[in-house]
Design a protein around this motif. Structure first.
Motif, short mmCIF file in Angstrom:
data_model
loop_
_atom_site.label_atom_id
_atom_site.label_comp_id
_atom_site.label_asym_id
_atom_site.label_seq_id
_atom_site.Cartn_x
_atom_site.Cartn_y
_atom_site.Cartn_z
N ALA A 38 0.84 -1.19 0.00
CA ALA A 38 0.00 0.00 0.00
C ALA A 38 0.87 1.24 0.00
N SER A 39 0.35 2.30 -0.57
CA SER A 39 1.04 3.59 -0.55
C SER A 39 1.14 4.09 0.89
N ALA A 40 2.26 4.68 1.24
CA ALA A 40 2.44 5.21 2.60
C ALA A 40 1.54 6.42 2.84
N THR A 41 1.17 7.12 1.77
CA THR A 41 0.35 8.34 1.92
C THR A 41 -1.12 8.14 1.59
N ASP A 42 -1.47 7.01 0.94
CA ASP A 42 -2.86 6.77 0.55
C ASP A 42 -3.14 5.28 0.61
N PRO A 43 -3.77 4.78 1.68
CA PRO A 43 -4.02 3.33 1.80
C PRO A 43 -4.99 2.80 0.74
N GLY A 134 -0.05 -3.28 4.45
CA GLY A 134 0.14 -2.05 5.20
C GLY A 134 -1.09 -1.16 5.21
N THR A 135 -2.28 -1.77 5.03
CA THR A 135 -3.52 -0.98 5.04
C THR A 135 -4.27 -1.08 6.38
N GLY A 136 -3.67 -1.75 7.37
CA GLY A 136 -4.35 -1.94 8.64
C GLY A 136 -5.05 -3.27 8.68
N ASP A 137 -6.24 -3.29 9.29
CA ASP A 137 -6.99 -4.54 9.44
C ASP A 137 -7.77 -4.94 8.19
N THR A 138 -8.11 -3.96 7.35
CA THR A 138 -8.91 -4.25 6.16
C THR A 138 -8.43 -3.42 4.97
N ILE A 139 -8.93 -3.80 3.81
CA ILE A 139 -8.72 -3.06 2.57
C ILE A 139 -10.08 -2.52 2.15
N GLN A 140 -10.18 -1.22 1.96
CA GLN A 140 -11.44 -0.65 1.49
C GLN A 140 -11.51 -0.80 -0.01
#
Length: 163
Positions: A38-43, A134-140
């Motif tokens: 994932a982008s560091a500035t835009d998940p 690197g998007t956290g718990d989920t991908i939107q």
């Protein structure tokens, strides 16, 4: 009977036209390494790459197949276009950028635990978890799009208007 001038013109068109498909074989999946992050500035942006580790040139689909866990369909190509092949030389890497969701605040956005990427429809591909990306718990996900394979990450970003 076709006039001679029409035959000559038709022959000239066929001999001058470039080949419509690369003659290189499909890359064996075992010779490819797929990566995604994932982008560091835009998940909502995921950068994907495929590296060819074989000794001879081969091809993958022009557009990566990106699917999302438990959702129907795949990311749509930008620009839309016909299917085709992308040639990879030995040790060559191609890049694509995926926008999983345009507006993270969109109430229609779905949330999934993983996405899968395949360099060619004949391959199984590789799954990437949200945490691994690197998007956290989920991908939107909502109306996802992908660039075609590009020779650089910058070109892939530019194809989707990502900075």
């Amino acid at each position: 009977m076709i006039p001679l001038t029409a035959l000559t013109l038709t022959a000239a068109l066929f001999t001058a036209a470039p080949a419509s498909a690369d003659a290189s074989p499909v890359c064996p999946e075992r010779r490819l390494t797929l990566r995604a992050q994932a982008s560091a500035t835009d998940p909502g942006v995921v950068r994907v790459s495929v590296t060819h580790h074989g000794a001879r040139a081969c091809t993958v689909a022009r557009i990566p197949t990106v699917t999302f866990q438990d959702l129907d369909g795949s990311a749509q190509p930008v620009p839309a276009g016909p299917t085709g092949r992308y040639r990879l030389a030995p040790d060559d890497t191609a890049y694509a950028t995926v926008r999983t969701v345009a507006d993270p605040a969109d109430a229609q956005a779905r949330r999934v635990d993983a996405l899968a990427v395949s360099a060619d429809p004949s391959h199984w591909g590789r799954a990437f978890t949200a945490a691994g990306l690197g998007t956290g718990d989920t991908i939107q996900v909502w109306e996802p799009v992908t660039s075609w394979w590009q020779p650089s990450a910058t070109a892939a970003d530019r194809a989707l208007g990502v900075r």
